[in-house]
Enzyme design. Sequence first.
Site, short mmCIF file in Angstrom:
data_model
loop_
_atom_site.label_atom_id
_atom_site.label_comp_id
_atom_site.label_asym_id
_atom_site.label_seq_id
_atom_site.Cartn_x
_atom_site.Cartn_y
_atom_site.Cartn_z
N ASN A 1 -33.01 -42.72 63.32
CA ASN A 1 -33.96 -43.28 64.28
C ASN A 1 -35.16 -42.34 64.47
O ASN A 1 -35.03 -41.27 65.06
CB ASN A 1 -33.21 -43.50 65.60
CG ASN A 1 -34.06 -44.18 66.65
OD1 ASN A 1 -35.26 -43.92 66.75
ND2 ASN A 1 -33.44 -45.03 67.44
N ASP B 1 -25.31 -39.75 70.27
CA ASP B 1 -25.01 -41.16 70.45
C ASP B 1 -25.48 -41.52 71.85
O ASP B 1 -25.10 -40.87 72.82
CB ASP B 1 -23.51 -41.43 70.26
CG ASP B 1 -23.28 -42.89 69.90
OD1 ASP B 1 -23.96 -43.39 68.99
OD2 ASP B 1 -22.44 -43.54 70.54
N PHE C 1 -39.20 -46.95 72.61
CA PHE C 1 -38.49 -47.80 71.67
C PHE C 1 -37.32 -48.46 72.39
O PHE C 1 -37.07 -48.21 73.57
CB PHE C 1 -37.99 -46.98 70.48
CG PHE C 1 -36.89 -46.01 70.81
CD1 PHE C 1 -37.17 -44.81 71.44
CD2 PHE C 1 -35.56 -46.29 70.52
CE1 PHE C 1 -36.16 -43.92 71.77
CE2 PHE C 1 -34.54 -45.40 70.84
CZ PHE C 1 -34.84 -44.21 71.46
N GLY C 2 -36.60 -49.31 71.66
CA GLY C 2 -35.37 -49.91 72.17
C GLY C 2 -35.53 -50.55 73.54
O GLY C 2 -36.45 -51.34 73.78
N ASP D 1 -36.49 -49.27 76.28
CA ASP D 1 -37.45 -48.60 77.17
C ASP D 1 -38.27 -49.57 78.04
O ASP D 1 -38.47 -49.30 79.23
CB ASP D 1 -38.41 -47.70 76.37
CG ASP D 1 -37.76 -46.38 75.98
OD1 ASP D 1 -36.72 -46.03 76.58
OD2 ASP D 1 -38.30 -45.71 75.09
N LYS E 1 -41.45 -39.45 79.80
CA LYS E 1 -40.09 -39.95 79.63
C LYS E 1 -39.11 -38.79 79.44
O LYS E 1 -38.05 -38.75 80.07
CB LYS E 1 -40.02 -40.92 78.43
CG LYS E 1 -38.62 -41.41 78.15
CD LYS E 1 -38.48 -42.24 76.88
CE LYS E 1 -37.01 -42.44 76.55
NZ LYS E 1 -36.78 -43.14 75.27
#
Length: 192
Positions: free
Chosen positions: A16, A72, A148-149, A151, A172
């Site tokens: 990622n 993870d 990303f994801g 967020d 962030k």
Amino acid sequence: MSRRNYVNEINFVTGNKHKLEEVKHILEPYGISVKRVTVDKLEIQSNDLCEIAEYSAKIVAERLRIPVVVEDAGLFIEALNGFPGPYSSYVFKTIGNEGILKLMRGVKNRRARFVSAVAYARPNGFVKVFIGVTEGLISIEPRGEYGFGFDPIFIPYEGDGRTFGEMTLDEKSRISHRGKAFRSLAKWLTGH
Ligand code: ITT
């Protein structure tokens, strides 16, 4: 036994590129550079992010014969009993933010937490895990172009009402689950 090291480079196993960018930024003040390693990780099925990260890091370190770091991470939504949690990657790829917001339509309890489990492993079997947690709320609408994801749908309590998606990488990282976990790793690696 844990041996303290004065490490100035880590081998970060990730597919990622957003995580890589964040981790480089987080570790820079500690003088730790980040080398990306791309290998297929073996991921065990578990509800515990620590267990998943620990297992993957151990296997990769032994296989490559170098110390490695594996992270993870996942989003745990209280009203959905912790879903998507360890399945965050798959859920993001399949139903995405729109799907999560649909599941949350009309749901009053919007509490959620991001969790990051960072495992540092050496080829000799030594592993240490660092955890970072950031609590917040699931927004009603996606907001923001950064990150990303998930967020754009996560509003951290430690912020000012903006979603992670509306924050710069620096803003962030100061309050994120990843920032917390990797700063703990950095302090341990540099002997602080
Ligand atoms: P790795 O190769 O490092 O495993 P990944 O994308 O599979 O990359 P994770 O399993 O750690 O990473 O994270 C699962 C998913 O959770 C990720 O793909 C995102 O969709 C989401 N996620 C994790 N951290 C996030 C963050 O800081 N902001 C938004 N979404 C995040």
